[in-house]
Enzyme design. Structure first.
Site, PDB file in Angstrom:
ATOM      1  NE  ARG A  46      -3.087   0.129   3.089  1.00 33.59           N
ATOM      2  CZ  ARG A  46      -2.477   0.524   4.299  1.00 33.59           C
ATOM      3  NH1 ARG A  46      -1.853   1.469   4.665  1.00 33.59           N
ATOM      4  NH2 ARG A  46      -2.633  -0.411   5.314  1.00 33.59           N
ATOM      5  CE1 TYR A  98     -16.010  10.301 -16.624  1.00 32.47           C
ATOM      6  CE2 TYR A  98     -15.973  10.660 -14.112  1.00 32.47           C
ATOM      7  CZ  TYR A  98     -16.295  10.007 -15.522  1.00 32.47           C
ATOM      8  OH  TYR A  98     -16.121   8.413 -15.177  1.00 32.47           O
ATOM      9  CG  ASP A 170      -9.417  15.213 -15.181  1.00 33.02           C
ATOM     10  OD1 ASP A 170      -8.585  14.714 -16.214  1.00 33.02           O
ATOM     11  OD2 ASP A 170     -10.484  14.926 -14.684  1.00 33.02           O
ATOM     12  CE  LYS A 195     -12.046   7.183 -18.607  1.00 28.35           C
ATOM     13  NZ  LYS A 195     -12.454   8.507 -17.960  1.00 28.35           N
TER      14      LYS A 195
END
Ligand SMILES: *Cc1c(COP(=O)(O)O)cnc(C)c1O
Length: 377
Positions: A46, A98, A170, A195
């Site tokens: 982690r 978005y 973004d 993406k």
């Protein structure tokens, strides 16, 4: 080294000694300590994992930041980012964000005491007017999703500096291949790695990238505490995808230009929103701040019936959410990605039942145009 080369060799492959050309997938949750108070540099996945770290170094290098942090999804990255803020903090965001980001801001972050204002961030005087003493950040997407509004990142960064605000961009749509917001004055870059970076419509991922060590430390602390980290296997898929980022971005843009030109000349297509068209209001700013236009196109067709017909008739083009991959995808923002945005807001921005969004992939453009022709006929 050129960007294209850095996509492949942007991080030293120093995690192993076998000579393997492909970085190994370190499928290990934990790492043994050589002794008390000692660490190999890896303790628990982690916190850090060698495969993920390799990916993070590549992304930091491509975005010209000091650190990149890899998350399980883009939304996980944005969720962690919002932990930088406290009750009463005010954030100004692009109005055409978005849909998932709007859902996070309005339904989760607001409940936790953050305040938001949305506006067309390409309008700087209006932006200045919204700044107040609680304002902490300006959050932009450029170009926006799905209306392709373009914001001048450098101008926003100059304004933000006056008021000591963070600038968050973004950069999912253009990727560092075409646009590097940190070099234009942004503090934090976000990606949905799902993406273009991954590029094959097969993996979910997200990134936060920063050029500031103070922010890197804060974000790393949030990351290890909240735990939405990218798995070793998915990190490896991203490393693999990014090797061809440059060539994919080039060809997808070339394809998008041809598809946009076809759509622009079709009688049933009333508007084409593609930043690569000279008639797009953001064309000049795009040319100034980015080295390309990407491959996202939104179109408004003549009637709702035509929009529905196109979605039902496309064969090669897939009616699916997401974008940026090898396959050309088409979505219906009104009912899919932006379903959670209040209807009046949607309509005010042009997200109506005649609007379709396309992510142009890597297929042959003649085949794509044939498919569009028959779907529109
Ligand atoms: C897809 C997307 C996101 C969310 O990313 P996920 O990987 O789907 O969680 C955020 N911003 C933009 C611009 C996106 O396209």
């Amino acid at each position: 080294m050129d960007f294209t080369t850095r996509c492949i060799h942007g991080a030293a492959n120093n995690t192993h000694t076998t000579g393997a050309v492909s970085v190994p997938i370190y499928q290990s949750a934990t790492f043994a300590h050589p002794g008390i108070g000692q660490s190999s540099g890896y303790d628990y996945s982690r916190l850090q994992n060698p495969t993920r770290e390799h990916l993070e170094k590549i992304i930091a290098n491509l975005e010209e930041g000091v650190d990149a942090i890899a998350f399980s999804t883009g939304m996980a990255a944005i969720t962690a980012l919002m932990e930088l803020f406290s009750i009463g903090d005010h954030i100004i965001a692009s109005e055409d964000l978005y849909g998932g980001t709007v859902r996070l801001f309005d339904n989760i972050n607001k409940k936790n005491g953050l305040l938001f204002d949305y506006l067309d961030t390409s309008d700087l005087s209006k932006l200045r007017g919204l700044i107040r003493k609680e304002t902490k950040a300006i959050y932009i997407e450029t170009p926006t999703n799905p209306m392709m509004q373009v914001t001048d990142i450098q101008a926003v960064a100059a304004l933000a500096k006056e008021y000591n605000l963070l600038v968050i961009v973004d950069n999912t749509f253009l990727t560092p291949y075409f646009q590097r917001p940190l070099t234009l004055g942004a503090d934090i870059v976000i990606h949905s790695g799902t993406k273009y970076l991954s590029g094959h419509n097969d993996t979910l991922a997200g990134f936060l990238v920063t050029g500031r060590t103070d922010l890197s430390e804060k974000l790393r602390y949030i990351y290890k505490t909240t735990g939405a980290c990218l798995s070793p296997f998915d990190s490896w898929l991203l490393i693999r995808g990014i090797k061809t980022l440059a060539i994919r971005m080039e060809r997808q843009e070339e394809n998008a230009k041809k598809v946009a030109a076809f759509l622009n000349s079709h009688e049933k297509v009333k508007k084409v929103y593609f930043i690569g068209l000279e008639t797009h209001p953001g064309y000049e700013i795009s040319k100034k701040q980015a080295s390309g236009f990407g491959s996202m196109i939104s179109i408004e067709v003549d009637t709702e019936a035509t929009a529905k017909q196109v979605l039902e008739r496309v064969n090669l083009i897939l009616f699916a959410e997401s974008l940026g991959g090898t396959e050309t995808l088409m979505t219906y923002p009104m009912v899919q990605t932006h379903a959670d945005v209040p209807i009046e807001d949607r309509l005010a921005r042009g997200i109506n039942d005649r609007l379709l969004r396309m992510s142009v992939g890597l297929e042959n453009t003649e085949d794509l145009i044939e498919d569009l022709k028959q779907a529109l006929s």
